[in-house]
Motif scaffolding. Structure first.
Motif, mmCIF file in Angstrom:
data_model
loop_
_atom_site.group_PDB
_atom_site.id
_atom_site.type_symbol
_atom_site.label_atom_id
_atom_site.label_comp_id
_atom_site.label_asym_id
_atom_site.label_seq_id
_atom_site.Cartn_x
_atom_site.Cartn_y
_atom_site.Cartn_z
ATOM 1 N N PHE A 5 40.032 17.270 3.598
ATOM 2 C CA PHE A 5 39.037 18.344 3.584
ATOM 3 C C PHE A 5 38.668 18.743 2.163
ATOM 4 O O PHE A 5 39.540 19.004 1.334
ATOM 5 N N ASP A 6 37.359 18.829 1.915
ATOM 6 C CA ASP A 6 36.881 19.541 0.745
ATOM 7 C C ASP A 6 37.153 21.018 1.031
ATOM 8 O O ASP A 6 37.354 21.405 2.191
ATOM 9 N N LEU A 7 37.189 21.843 0.005
ATOM 10 C CA LEU A 7 37.517 23.259 0.222
ATOM 11 C C LEU A 7 36.251 24.137 0.238
ATOM 12 O O LEU A 7 35.899 24.731 1.262
ATOM 13 N N ASP A 8 35.578 24.189 -0.928
ATOM 14 C CA ASP A 8 34.435 25.086 -1.085
ATOM 15 C C ASP A 8 33.260 24.607 -0.233
ATOM 16 O O ASP A 8 32.784 23.493 -0.403
ATOM 17 N N GLY A 9 32.825 25.436 0.708
ATOM 18 C CA GLY A 9 31.692 25.065 1.568
ATOM 19 C C GLY A 9 32.105 24.393 2.860
ATOM 20 O O GLY A 9 31.261 24.128 3.716
ATOM 21 N N PHE A 17 35.870 15.460 5.219
ATOM 22 C CA PHE A 17 34.927 16.514 5.606
ATOM 23 C C PHE A 17 34.338 17.109 4.332
ATOM 24 O O PHE A 17 35.067 17.649 3.510
ATOM 25 N N GLU A 18 33.030 17.014 4.184
ATOM 26 C CA GLU A 18 32.359 17.355 2.927
ATOM 27 C C GLU A 18 31.026 18.054 3.132
ATOM 28 O O GLU A 18 30.279 17.676 4.023
ATOM 29 N N ASP A 19 30.742 19.056 2.290
ATOM 30 C CA ASP A 19 29.437 19.734 2.379
ATOM 31 C C ASP A 19 28.485 19.310 1.257
ATOM 32 O O ASP A 19 27.316 19.702 1.275
ATOM 33 N N ALA A 20 28.981 18.560 0.273
ATOM 34 C CA ALA A 20 28.127 18.192 -0.864
ATOM 35 C C ALA A 20 27.778 16.711 -0.801
ATOM 36 O O ALA A 20 28.602 15.885 -0.414
HETATM 37 MG MG MG Z 1 32.189 21.625 -1.250
#
Ligand code: MG
Ligand code: BG6
Length: 218
Positions: free
Chosen positions: A9-13, A169-172
């Protein structure tokens, strides 16, 4: 073809919305330097390292500074940012994130963090999530920024998992590229417009299920 047994997991977002605190702190710095910094500009800093973020900010303001001055400003922004994250509470965890992590843990998946942030440990501790991670790779442990896959490959390595058995899992966008460059599956968190290269895109972890995870094996 591997069978997914590790989730990174990415953290921010993905787990927490820290972008609003980064924005407050970057905006304060921009204003001190005599220019404005909008929420639209802030989008460009998501997933990007602290120094790269500062370089983008200075480019927007048309300001040129020495490396030494930049170090000082990055430190100043971080001190301001930390006043916000030090007050964070577990109720700031994004919807569905904690229950998904717990479900994965109960089902025997290995869980890692793969974040560019040097503040990741502080944030996980504030959110009382640290115990759910089997490996934590953050900005203090990597030398290459996303889209380089280093952060995710280190997570797989620490857990003794092959990249083909991992899902990120990524938001960027840079994070999605990093996962794919590392030979991993990727679930984008956000809009298909930005994250179209991911194997699956969902609005948030509240939309993730074990069944959707298994479908990535096919
Ligand atoms: Mg992020
Ligand atoms: C990423 C954020 O997770 O971490 C970026 O998306 C941020 O916006 C980067 O710049 C570095 O964070 P920190 O906490 O080390 O300044």
């Amino acid at each position: 073809m591997g069978q997914i047994n590790t989730c990174i997991f990415d953290l921010d977002g993905v787990i927490v919305d820290t972008a609003k605190y980064h924005y407050i702190a970057w905006k304060a710095l921009a204003n001190e330097l005599g220019f404005d910094f909008t929420e639209h500009d802030n989008e460009r800093l998501k997933g990007v390292s602290r120094m790269t973020s500062l370089n983008i900010l200075l480019e927007i303001g048309g300001v040129t500074l020495s490396d030494e001055e930049k170090e000082k400003l990055a430190e100043k922004k971080n001190e301001n940012y930390r006043t916000y994250i030090l007050k964070m509470q577990p109720d700031e965890i994004m919807p569905g994130a904690k229950s998904f992590l717990e479900d994965l843990k109960n089902r025997g998946f290995k869980i890692a963090l793969g974040s560019a942030s040097k503040n990741a440990m502080t944030i996980l501790n504030r959110l009382e999530l640290t115990h759910l991670f089997d490996a934590i790779i953050d900005g203090t442990k990597v030398s290459e920024a996303k889209p380089d896959p280093e952060v995710f490959l280190k997570g797989a390595q620490e857990l003794g998992t092959s990249p083909s058995d991992c899902v990120v899992f990524e938001d960027a966008e840079a994070g999605v590229e990093a996962a794919l460059a590392g030979g991993m599956k990727c679930v984008g968190i956000g809009s298909p417009e930005h994250l179209g290269k991911a194997h699956l895109v969902v609005d948030g972890l509240h939309q993730m299920t074990y069944e959707k995870l298994l479908a990535l094996n096919e």
